[in-house]
Each structure stands twice: as structure tokens, then as C-alpha cells.
Enzyme design. Structure first.
Site, PDB file in Angstrom:
ATOM      1  N   TYR A 471      49.276  42.336  44.982  1.00  0.00           N
ATOM      2  CA  TYR A 471      48.273  41.624  45.948  1.00  0.00           C
ATOM      3  C   TYR A 471      47.239  40.724  45.098  1.00  0.00           C
ATOM      4  CZ  TYR A 471      45.440  40.552  49.809  1.00  0.00           C
ATOM      5  OH  TYR A 471      44.610  39.696  50.880  1.00  0.00           O
ATOM      6  N   SER A 551      50.422  37.250  52.278  1.00  0.00           N
ATOM      7  CA  SER A 551      49.087  36.503  52.477  1.00  0.00           C
ATOM      8  C   SER A 551      48.691  36.157  50.926  1.00  0.00           C
ATOM      9  CB  SER A 551      48.255  37.602  52.972  1.00  0.00           C
ATOM     10  OG  SER A 551      47.061  37.023  53.327  1.00  0.00           O
TER      11      SER A 551
END
Length: 702
Positions: A471, A551
């Protein structure tokens, strides 16, 4: 410093790849050109930003037809789905909490699309309180929040339709479950916080002109809804005069103070309080800048307990009197340590939940700041919860890691006694698997932790199918947690590795800052170094490596695969931020500028963003890995146009036989509230695509 020219669109012919083996839909190209600091940047797929157009809808349909035709031909896809469903099919129960005379908890019998809220009365009689599976026929409407009035007699709950961040709020009599008044609409990025029994605070934006799923929203306001009145009469408490992108409000447990937080980005907030015991009391400023993260986590009368990273990058708790609450009067209550603090309160105690090298340890303190005990956790992993009301005698916490399904434990804070409350019965032999934490060296010499999980006895011969997940942003920490999908992957001989990259929160604010703005490349370098470590140590090789992230992690995958397409066999970017020059033009994207910077900030920032923006770095004549982009047509967090553009660029410019597909969930958003059926199918398709492109014609031997 930007000008836009819209010119006549042209259409490219259908494109075939891999010596005619792969045929993609025809994708129109326009001649839109933006100018940033005298640099022209073409944006041929700008038209795909219009999520309301019939053209975009037709493109989505055509792309999905190609994608599902490809997936349907994978011989072991159905076998994989059956195993995923079997493993997923176990009862899941959430931690209980008490409101009024009832104890509430969530439960899913295994394959229900949405978990159901149950309650028991004082005699232990169980009944369904809210069943989100009845909200829509196809399971795409989910419960997005639930809060009760002070005496538990009334409740307000939020629903999300099709995965959107926009919410509706329904107010009911908690005893009879009857709806009390008209539904509140157009609520976004909001909690629900009751003041006594008279009403509640919530936050929202004015509904934007144009598409509610993609139009910019940047002035958040805090409202109070009084029961029995119309929403149009709801009073703006904060945000009408002070323009802020994110505004939140919550009431302290004793109903004495309204706490208001206000921010323009995802890091740093102003902090205010309002005394609710005095009529027409003013809003008092505690923090008047955006240089630190701050929240009030409890109070004793006028004594406030504030969680902050002001002068404490790893966070601390301070106290101050509400009569003079400025930072110069703050006193340490729980001091900053070398580990990252995430505190909670319940049963008259504070719980300091620390992250140390991406795993948890928890200490219990009394209200005098005295250490009571360290909570003994079941194993090395992630613990959460430890919260409740002051009068609670028992608290609950969860524990999980990569090989242990999430279990709930009860805790008597007074005695320290802890025991299993709910342990799921999963058809997975945890004892057959192991997790190993390693520290590898990134490009600039920084040591980065990574946890690698796999079946015991796995041969390190470079031939293990491996998913590397990351991430690296927004101060978010990736800590160990169990996943049914990952369990299936490991059952089939797969290795699952999670790298704790810079930009995350695993080592506090300094670690976060080291992966932001003009240092964002550090995140990609950390991820690349993780892949190189796995290959060098023979966990896998480039032919058996997949990279995955969602994301901001989708951006990570997009940037990594365009910078080092040789490094992996498969790339799996999900709901990614792919157009770094225009991300701030949509919904609340402008609030991400603390991490990214914007193309309008300066010529240097523009050039840096353009240098790694996935959409702008797909090059003709390059052999990109087999890629399956995933997104949802209702994603109003990271609008699907990011993924649409990236997939279009890849399909036009890919060389070689590796497929480039985009899988677009309809009536789905950024991920929250997605139905179990849709979640299972998405994970099946991702794993089937990955293994098939690694050369497997059947599931690997277990």
C-alpha cells in the site's frame, strides 16, 4: 497554470495482440491536450471520465465481455470458486455492545451477502434487529453506520447503495423498529453522533452539479438534525464560513462536549470543542492549524484527554482543561515511545495499542496515567477493539494474523482475565502454515519489514506462485490479518508476502512523510526491492510473481509495473489512482494532496508526478506483465476513469502475448459494503487469472 483544448475526436481501429490471439474492444481516441507550465500533455481518453455518457457505458460493457470471455476459458476457475465458497462458509460473529436494555452484535451465517445485526434482551432472547440483505434484491445496498440515542430507545443507521460513499440515514424507534420520520439523504464521509435523545450530528457536502459519482466535493459541513424536523431545517454547526474538505463532529460520552475536527487533507486537522451544557456556547479553538493529527478521546468533567502527534511523531496522549485548552497548556498523560500508539477507552481505563514492527502489543492504564498491566495476546499478530462505555464491566477485542482467523476475546479490565468469546470454525489448518518477518534493504539503504506466509515445508526453488501486496501511503499500516482468499491461495501452494512500505504508518509520521510528495518514489523503490528480495531468496521468480494493491496500492502497482515491467509475471492494480495529473479534479481527491502534491503546485511537482503517473508512463513496444485492472462503476472515492484510462493505454501499447484486461464490477464502489458473493467472485477471478498466466492449466498440487 493549465489550459485545456478540446479537439475533434478520432477513433482507432480494433487492436489485436499476441499474434492475433487477443482482440480488445475498439476505443475512441480524442485529442484533448492540457498545458502545465508550458508543457503539453495529451489526454486521449478524457471522454472516459464522463461516467454518465452512453459511450462510456458501452465501453464498460464491451470491456467486460472480453474480460469474462477470457476468464470463462480458465479450466480450474469453477473448482477454485467451489473451494473459496466452502472455506468462506462459516459463522462470523462481531463483538457485542450494549444499548439500553439490549445487547447488539453482527452475525453472518457464512455466505450471506451482508452481515445481519442481531440483539438479545435481558433474558437472552435473540431477534434480528436490522437485516441489510433485505435492503436490495441483489445485495448491493449495505449498512454504512449505526448509532443509538443516549437511552438506546432510538437509532439512526446509514445505508450505501451500489457501493457509493453517498449515504442515506434512516431513523427508527429502536424498540419497535418502526421508521420515525423521513429519510435523510445526500450524506457523505460522516459519522452519526447523538446528543442525548433529541437528535444527532452528521456531516456532508452540498450535492455537486453534474455526476454525483465524480464531480468535485470540497466544502464539508457539520449539521445537527433534531428529531421531528425536516432535513432542510437542519442547522449548520461548522463549515458554512470556514471552508474545509473534511469536517467531523462527535459528542463525548457524558454529553458535555461536541468535538469538531476540520481538515483540508488526509493529514493534519484543526480541533474545536463546544460546551453543550450551556445554551449558545461558543465554539472554542484548541488547535488552529493543520500541522498535526489531533482528537479528543475522552474527558473527565472539564479535563480533556487528547490523542496527538504534535511534537510526538509516534503519538502520545495529553491532558488539558477545557477552560484553557491551547497546546501550550498540554501535559503528557501517556508519553510518546519508539512504537506507534493507537489508544482507546472503556470500562474506566485507557488501552494503549502499540504497533511494533507492524504487530500489536497492548498496555492498560488507569485515569491517573498509571500502568495497570500489559494485555497478553494469544500470539504475534494484530489486536483491535478494547473500547466501550465507562460503566462496562467486560470489553471485547479481536485478534488475527495471516494464519489465524479473526477471533473475539472478552476481557475483564479490573482483574485482567481474558478468554475466548468467539472462535470461528474454519476449514483451514492454521498449524500447517507459517509466517516469517524479514527486513530487506531498499534502494537507498533503508531497512523495510515484510511478512511472508506460506505452507510449512515449501521448497524455495523459485517456482512458487507468489502474490506481493503493498500500500505505502496515507499513514496506513498493513498489519497481519487473516483472509479466506489468501488461505485458498496458500492451500494451492502460493506464497503471500506483505511489504510495509514507506508512506504507511508502521513507524510513525517520519515513515509516512518519507513516502509523500517529492519522496513518493521511495514507495515504489521499496516495493521493487521487496520483489527482488523474494526472487533472490528463491521464494519465487519473475515468472511466478504477481504484484497486487488497491486504491493508493493500485497506484503502487501501476507505477511499479510501468517502471519495472520485467520484474513480475502478473500485475493486479485495483481501484487505483492512475492519473496523477488529474486525481484532484474528482470527488474528494483534492484532499490527497498532502501525500501526492498536485500538478498545479509547481513545475517541479508537475514534472515529478508526470514522471511516475501510470497513465502517462505506458510506452509503446513494451512487454507488460499479464494485467487485470479491477474497479467498480460506482466508485466515487477513486473514480473508475483512472482505471479506464490506464487499461486503454495498456491495450493500445502492449507488445507480446500477455493479456491486458479490465474487470469492472457494476453497482459496486471502492470496496466497502461489497456483497459476499461479489467479493468471492472477484477473488476467484483474480487468482484464476494469476495462476493461468503463470502457466498453470490446473490448480497446483496441495
Amino acid at each position: 497554470m493549465k489550459k485545456t483544448f478540446l479537439l475533434m475526436a478520432i477513433t482507432t481501429a480494433g487492436i489485436s495482440f499476441g499474434q492475433g490471439k487477443m482482440q480488445y474492444p475498439q476505443t475512441k481516441k480524442g485529442e484533448t491536450v492540457d498545458v502545465y507550465f508550458d508543457t503539453k500533455v495529451s489526454d486521449p481518453y478524457r471522454w472516459l471520465e464522463d461516467d454518465k455518457s452512453a459511450e462510456t457505458g458501452a465501453w464498460v460493457k464491451a470491456e467486460n465481455e472480453v474480460t469474462y470471455a477470457y476468464l470463462d476459458k480458465i479450466p480450474f476457475r469453477e473448482e477454485l470458486k467451489k473451494r473459496m465458497e466452502t472455506l468462506w462458509n462459516y459463522e462470523k460473529i462481531g463483538a457485542p455492545f450494549k444499548e439500553g436494555k439490549f445487547t447488539y452484535y453482527s452475525k453472518n451465517n457464512g455466505l450471506q451477502n451482508q452481515s445481519v445485526v442481531y440483539r438479545k434482551d435481558e433474558n437472552g432472547k435473540e431477534e434480528i434487529f436490522l437485516d441489510p440483505n433485505t435492503f436490495s434484491k441483489d445485495g448491493t445496498t449495505s449498512l454504512g453506520g449505526l448509532d443509538f440515542s443516549e437511552d438506546g430507545s432510538k437509532a439512526a443507521y446509514a445505508i450505501s447503495e451500489g457501493g457509493s460513499d453517498w449515504r442515506k440515514v434512516i431513523i427508527i424507534d429502536a424498540l419497535s423498529k418502526k421508521v420515525l420520520e423521513d429519510t435523510l439523504v445526500d450524506i457523505k464521509f460522516s459519522g452519526i453522533s447523538w446528543h442525548g435523545n433529541e437528535g444527532f450530528y452528521y456531516s456532508s457536502y452540498d450535492k455537486p452539479k453534474g455526476s454525483e459519482l465524480s464531480a468535485k466535493t470540497d466544502q464539508h459541513k457539520l449539521y445537527f438534525h433534531k428529531l421531528g424536523t425536516s432535513q432542510k431545517d437542519d442547522k449548520v454547526i461548522f463549515g458554512a464560513d470556514q471552508k474545509r474538505r473534511y469536517v467531523g463532529g462527535y459528542v463525548t460520552e457524558d454529553n458535555r462536549y461536541l468535538v469538531i475536527t476540520a481538515a483540508n487533507s488526509t493529514y493534519g486537522n484543526e480541533l474545536y470543542i463546544k460546551d453543550l451544557t450551556k445554551a449558545n456556547s461558543p465554539i472554542v479553538t484548541i488547535v488552529d492549524n493543520f500541522d498535526s493529527d489531533n482528537s479528543i478521546i475522552d474527558n473527565q468533567g472539564s479535563k480533556l484527554f487528547i490523542e496527538t502527534d504534535f511534537n510526538a511523531p509516534n503519538k502520545r496522549i495529553v491532558t488539558v482543561d477545557a477552560s484553557n485548552p491551547k497546546p501550550e497548556n498540554w501535559k503528557d498523560f501517556i508519553k510518546e515511545t519508539k512504537d506507534i500508539l493507537s489508544p482507546s477507552t472503556g470500562a474506566g481505563y485507557f488501552f494503549a495499542n502499540y504497533t511494533k514492527d507492524a504487530v500489536s502489543f497492548v498496555q492498560q492504564y488507569d485515569y491517573n496515567g498509571k500502568l495497570v498491566r500489559e494485555i497478553k495476546l494469544p500470539a504475534v499478530g494484530t489486536a483491535g477493539g478494547f473500547s466501550g462505555k465507562k460503566e462496562d464491566k467486560i470489553l471485547y477485542y479481536s485478534f488475527t494474523n495471516y494464519t489465524t482467523p479473526g477471533s473475539i476475546y472478552s476481557l475483564e479490565p479490573k482483574s485482567g482475565k481474558s478468554e475466548v468469546y468467539q472462535k470461528p470454525k474454519v476449514d483451514f489448518k492454521s498449524e500447517d502454515y507459517e509466517s516469517k518477518q524479514v527486513f530487506y534493504t531498499s534502494k537507498d539503504g533503508t531497512k523495510v519489514p515484510m511478512i511472508i506466509t506460506y505452507k510449512k515445508g515449501t521448497k524455495l526453488d523459485g517456482k512458487n506462485p507468489t502474490i506481493l501486496y503493498g500500500y505505502g501511503g496515507f499513514n496506513i499500516s498493513l498489519t497481519p490479518s487473516f483472509s479466506i482468499a489468501n488461505a485458498v491461495w496458500m492451500e494451492n501452494g502460493g506464497v503471500y508476502a506483505v511489504a510495509n512500505l514507506r508512506g504507511g504508518g508502521e513507524y510513525g509520521k517520519k515513515w509516512h512523510d518519507a513516502g509523500t510528495k517529492l519522496q513518493k518514489q521511495n514507495v515504489f523503490d521499496d516495493f521493487i526491492a521487496a520483489a527482488e528480495y523474494l526472487i533472490a531468496q528463491k521464494y519465487t521468480s519473475s515468472d511466478y510473481l504477481a504484484i497486487r494493491g488497491g486504491s493508493n496500492g493500485g497506484l503502487l502497482v501501476g507505477a511499479t509495473m510501468t517502471q519495472r515491467p520485467d520484474l513480475m509475471k502478473v500485475a493486479l492494480p485495483a481501484v487505483g489512482v492512475m492519473d496523477m495529473l488529474r486525481y484532484n479534479a474528482f470527488t474528494a481527491g483534492a484532499g490527497w494532496a498532502f501525500d501526492y502534491g498536485t500538478a498545479q503546485d509547481s513545475k517541479e511537482m508537475f514534472e515529478y508526478l508526470k514522471g511516475y503517473s501510470p497513465v502517462h508512463n505506458v510506452k509503446k513496444g513494451t512487454h507488460y506483465p499479464a494485467t487485470m485492472v479491477t474497479t467498480g462503476d460506482h466508485d466515487d472515492r477513486v473514480v473508475p476513469a483512472h482505471s479506464f484510462k490506464f487499461a486503454s493505454e495498456l491495450q493500445e501499447k502492449q507488445t507480446g502475448e500477455n493479456p491486458v484486461l479490465i474487470r469492472i464490477d457494476v453497482k459496486a464502489g471502492h470496496g466497502a459494503g461489497k456483497s459476499v458473493a461479489a467479493t468471492i467472485q472477484e477473488n476467484v477471478d483474480i487468482q484464476a487469472f494469476t495462476l493461468y498466466n503463470m502457466g498453470f492449466k490446473a490448480l497446483p498440487k496441495k
